[in-house]
Structure formats: structure tokens, C-alpha cells
Design an enzyme around this catalytic site. Structure first.
Site, short mmCIF file in Angstrom:
data_model
loop_
_atom_site.label_atom_id
_atom_site.label_comp_id
_atom_site.label_asym_id
_atom_site.label_seq_id
_atom_site.Cartn_x
_atom_site.Cartn_y
_atom_site.Cartn_z
N GLN A 131 0.84 -1.31 -0.03
CA GLN A 131 0.12 -0.06 0.01
C GLN A 131 0.92 1.45 0.04
O GLN A 131 1.52 1.43 1.05
CB GLN A 131 -0.84 0.10 1.19
CG GLN A 131 -1.76 1.26 1.27
CD GLN A 131 -2.85 1.06 2.41
OE1 GLN A 131 -3.64 0.19 2.58
NE2 GLN A 131 -2.81 1.96 3.55
N GLY A 132 0.83 2.11 -0.97
CA GLY A 132 1.81 3.13 -1.16
C GLY A 132 0.96 4.37 -0.74
O GLY A 132 0.36 5.28 -1.78
N TYR A 133 0.62 4.64 0.47
CA TYR A 133 -0.03 5.84 0.97
C TYR A 133 0.88 6.84 1.77
O TYR A 133 0.87 7.86 1.40
CB TYR A 133 -1.46 5.29 1.73
CG TYR A 133 -2.50 5.01 1.19
CD1 TYR A 133 -2.62 4.60 -0.05
CD2 TYR A 133 -3.72 4.97 2.00
CE1 TYR A 133 -4.03 4.13 -0.74
CE2 TYR A 133 -5.04 4.53 1.35
CZ TYR A 133 -4.99 4.17 0.10
OH TYR A 133 -6.28 3.83 -0.45
N SER A 134 1.34 6.51 2.77
CA SER A 134 1.92 7.38 3.63
C SER A 134 3.31 7.83 2.84
O SER A 134 3.99 7.16 2.30
CB SER A 134 2.36 6.71 5.00
OG SER A 134 1.19 6.27 5.71
N SER A 171 4.07 -1.17 4.00
CA SER A 171 4.33 -2.73 4.82
C SER A 171 4.56 -3.64 3.64
O SER A 171 3.60 -3.72 2.45
CB SER A 171 3.14 -3.17 5.60
OG SER A 171 2.80 -2.06 6.50
N GLU A 254 -11.04 -1.83 4.96
CA GLU A 254 -9.93 -2.34 5.75
C GLU A 254 -10.50 -2.81 7.23
O GLU A 254 -9.99 -3.73 7.87
CB GLU A 254 -9.00 -1.26 6.29
CG GLU A 254 -7.62 -1.64 7.04
CD GLU A 254 -6.75 -0.69 7.07
OE1 GLU A 254 -5.59 -0.89 7.45
OE2 GLU A 254 -6.99 0.70 6.98
N SER A 374 -3.77 7.24 13.58
CA SER A 374 -3.35 7.40 14.79
C SER A 374 -4.57 7.67 16.00
O SER A 374 -5.47 8.13 15.27
CB SER A 374 -2.40 8.48 14.95
OG SER A 374 -2.83 9.79 14.43
N GLU A 376 -5.01 10.34 17.52
CA GLU A 376 -5.62 11.57 17.32
C GLU A 376 -6.40 11.99 16.12
O GLU A 376 -7.55 12.67 16.01
CB GLU A 376 -4.24 12.47 17.16
CG GLU A 376 -3.46 12.90 18.69
CD GLU A 376 -2.68 11.41 18.66
OE1 GLU A 376 -1.78 11.40 19.81
OE2 GLU A 376 -2.56 10.75 17.84
#
Length: 395
Positions: A131-134, A171, A254, A374, A376
Site C-alpha cells: 500500500q503506497g499511501y504514507s 508494509s 480495511e 493514529s 488523534e
């Protein structure tokens, strides 16, 4: 959700249990319990082979419609499968991102050509996905994605997307053949506008995957650098510029039935900590006994909440569940270390950095409240989208 099971469901449970008992033997028995949190590197090739055996017998993508290669199981039967798989201590499966996230997203937004190209290979565990998100400056704030992609070639010719940028905390990218990548494809666009959802092959000169060594000793996460990487022009899911909608839909998938397997896995960990406490006398401490009992009660409440969330359209469900299980698992890691006592401060052997199961649990659980959204961010989602409170000021 009705927590009782029909005769058909009970028969299905017996079928799953019998298959696992029959096949998790011989060479496969050594894989039991491998590949857990912080341990994705364990026997990876062997677990891929095990997953392909599952595929041969129709035990991958069990909730997918039959027309896409799945078994079309009911929600209850999907829960049963994941529960029995976890109870059997079967090895952690290698294709979660393809099976649980990308597959349903392609069914919802992909072209017929994309479905025909990728879905059968996910079912057969022939291709693994990352997964190429962050990104370094776009983790929890995903709308700040800066990785860029541009179309190269003249219309009518063989066009391709050219991708430049960096992803991080990706990941299992070092084990994967493909990644679904959120890119900025409209120059000058900001936030959630102008993004596209691309399918990018990782085995090419323009892609550099660098594993990140973790406290647990493994390297589940990676940095991925794209420098002139290419993918075909038709491998954009949804329309160009609509990547935010596709990406958010994927995150909704997810929180699927696999969360019930997660709860079963937590139960096994808790049982292990209780057994350890009984063995080393830590249960003589009334405070530790009380903490262990509290974790047991909370886990059952968590399971009921997860079942309820799967059977309703409760908008708060996914965020509430993430907050609850992340906090619970972190506290389990802390209790495990207290049960170990002074022994938890040293490594298991003198031959190097060899962590015990409980040390690894403690260290990995520290990240539970960060990854996957997160605490938050989850609280902001609940405040803004559920309670209707004013949006947080963003610079």
C-alpha cells in the site's frame, strides 16, 4: 447482530476446523503461530506456499462473490472462517492487502480489464500487494501526498504514467510485486484534489525498496523511492483526479471481518500471558491478577462491539474499534512485561538481539496507537463527522 449460529453455520464451522486439522500437519505444522505482529519476516516463502495451498482448496477471498473467484460466504460464515483460522494458530496470511483491500476496491471502481487482470492472481496468491499511501510528510494527514505522476506519450500511442516521489512505512513492499499508489496527477493541486489511484509494478529499475529495521528485529516496513517508475496508462483505478474517493473507499474495506480474527489472536496472546503468570508465580500479585481479569472482560466487550460494527452502518464503528483495540493491545504488552519482571529487561540468549515473544509483543504494541490511523486522527474523525464539532484548524 444475532450471535447464534444456524445448523448450516455450525456445519460450516466443522468443515473449516476439520480442513485445518487435516492440513496443518507434517511440513505445515512448523508454520503454526508464525508471522504475527512484528514478525512478518518469519518463514515468508513457506507461508506463501501455505497460502497457495489455501487457494487450491478455495480458502482465499472467501467473502468475494463467486464470479470473482471467491466463495460468496455470508458475513456470519466469513466470521466463522477467520475465527477458526485464528483458533487453529494457523500462520498469518501473506495477502491481506490484496485480498481485503485492493480486491474489493477493484470490484467497486476498477474496469473489467483491471478485474480480469488482477483479481484471479490475488485469489491464487500469485501476486502480493503493498500500500503506497504514507509519505514522510503525509502519514496521518494523507491529503498532503506529494508523490507525483504524469502521463508520458501522445494520445493514441502507448501512454504510461511516470511516477516520482517517496513512500514510507510501506508494509511488506520488499515481498510484493505490486503497489497501489496514491499520487498527485494534477500540477498545482492541493489536499484531496488532483490525486489518482495507480497500480504500479515494483520490480523495475525506477523503484528502490529499502527495508526499515524495527525494534522488534524485523523489517516489515519499508521506504519506497520512485524515480521515473512507470505503469501503463490504463492502470489508474477510477478516473484520474478521483484518487481520494477511491483511497477512502479502500480504507473503509480495511475494517472487514478479519477484525474478528484479530480479536481471536488477542485472546490467544492473553491466554499465553496468563499461563506465563501462573508458571512464574506472578498471579500471586493481586494487582496483576486484577489487570489480567480486566483485560479478559474488555476483550469480550471488544468482540461484541466488533460484531455489532460489522452488521450495521454505524459511522463511528471503525474509529471507535481502532481506538479500543489499540489501547487494549498496548496495555497487554505492558502487563506481559510486568509478568516477566526483571527477565523482561534482558534478551533471551547471549548470541545477539534475540527477543522473546512477549518482549516483541510489548515493543510492537507501542505502535498500535499510531499505524492504521493514529488515535488523534480517529478522535478527530469522531468529533467532526459523528458529533458535528467544528473542524480542527489546519495550517
Amino acid at each position: 447482530m444475532d450471535l447464534t449460529y444456524s445448523e448450516e453455520d455450525q456445519a460450516f464451522r466443522a468443515e473449516v476446523r476439520a480442513w485445518l486439522e487435516e492440513h496443518l500437519t507434517g511440513e505445515w505444522a512448523a508454520l503454526r503461530g508464525l508471522g504475527g505482529a512484528g514478525r512478518d519476516h518469519e518463514a515468508h516463502d513457506e507461508r506463501v506456499a501455505w497460502n497457495r495451498l489455501l487457494a487450491e482448496h478455495g480458502w482465499t477471498c472467501v467473502g468475494w462473490p463467486t464470479e470473482h473467484g471467491g466463495r460468496g460466504l455470508s458475513l456470519t460464515q466469513q466470521v466463522i472462517f477467520h475465527e477458526e483460522y485464528a483458533k487453529a494458530d494457523a500462520p498469518v496470511r501473506v495477502n491481506h492487502l490484496g485480498e481485503e483491500l485492493l480486491g474489493p476496491t477493484l470490484m467497486a471502481f476498477g474496469t473489467e480489464e483491471q478485474k480480469a487482470r488482477f483479481l484471479p492472481r490475488i485469489v491464487a496468491v500469485e501476486e502480493l500487494w503493498a500500500q503506497g499511501y504514507s509519505e514522510p510528510n503525509a502519514g496521518s494527514d494523507l491529503a498532503n501526498v506529494q508523490t507525483k505522476a504524469r502521463l508520458d506519450g501522445l494520445p493514441g500511442d502507448q501512454q504510461s504514467w511516470v511516477v516520482d516521489g517517496q513512500k514510507v512505512w510501506t508494509s511488506n513492499a520488499h515481498f510484493s510485486q505490486w503497489a497501489f499508489v496514491l499520487c498527485r496527477t494534477e500540477p498545482g493541486s492541493e489536499r484531496h484534489r488532483g490525486l489518482s489511484f495507480l497500480l504500479v509494478p515494483l520490480d523495475q529499475e525506477g523503484v528502490d525498496v529499502r527495508p526499515i529495521e524495527q525494534l522488534t528485529g524485523g523489517s516489515e516496513f519499508n521506504e519506497v523511492f520512485f524515480t521515473g517508475a512507470r505503469t501503463d496508462a490504463d492502470l489508474v483505478v477510477g478516473e484520474p483526479g478521483e484518487g481520494w474517493k477511491v483511497a477512502m473507499a479502500l480504507l473503509g474495506f480495511e475494517r472487514g471481518v478479519s477484525v474478528l480474527a484479530q480479536v481471536v489472536g488477542f485472546a490467544r496472546e492473553l491466554e499465553g500471558v496468563v499461563d506465563l503468570a501462573k508458571a512464574n508465580g506472578a498471579t500471586d500479585d493481586p494487582v496483576l491478577r486484577d489487570r489480567l481479569a480486566g483485560l479478559k472482560v474488555e476483550l469480550e466487550v471488544m468482540r461484541r462491539q466488533a460484531m455489532r460494527g460489522l452488521s450495521s452502518d454505524d459511522a463511528a464503528g471503525p474509529s471507535v474499534f481502532k481506538l479500543v483495540w489499540a489501547s487494549w493491545h498496548k496495555r497487554l504488552g505492558e502487563v506481559a512485561m510486568d509478568v516477566l519482571g526483571p527477565a523482561g529487561l534482558t534478551t533471551a540468549t547471549d548470541s545477539g538481539y534475540e527477543l522473546s515473544r512477549w518482549q516483541r509483543l510489548f515493543l510492537f504494541s507501542l505502535a498500535d496507537t499510531i499505524y492504521g490511523g493514529s488515535d488523534e486522527v480517529q478522535r478527530n474523525i469522531l468529533a467532526e463527522r459523528v458529533l458535528g464539532l467544528p473542524r480542527e484548524a489546519r495550517g
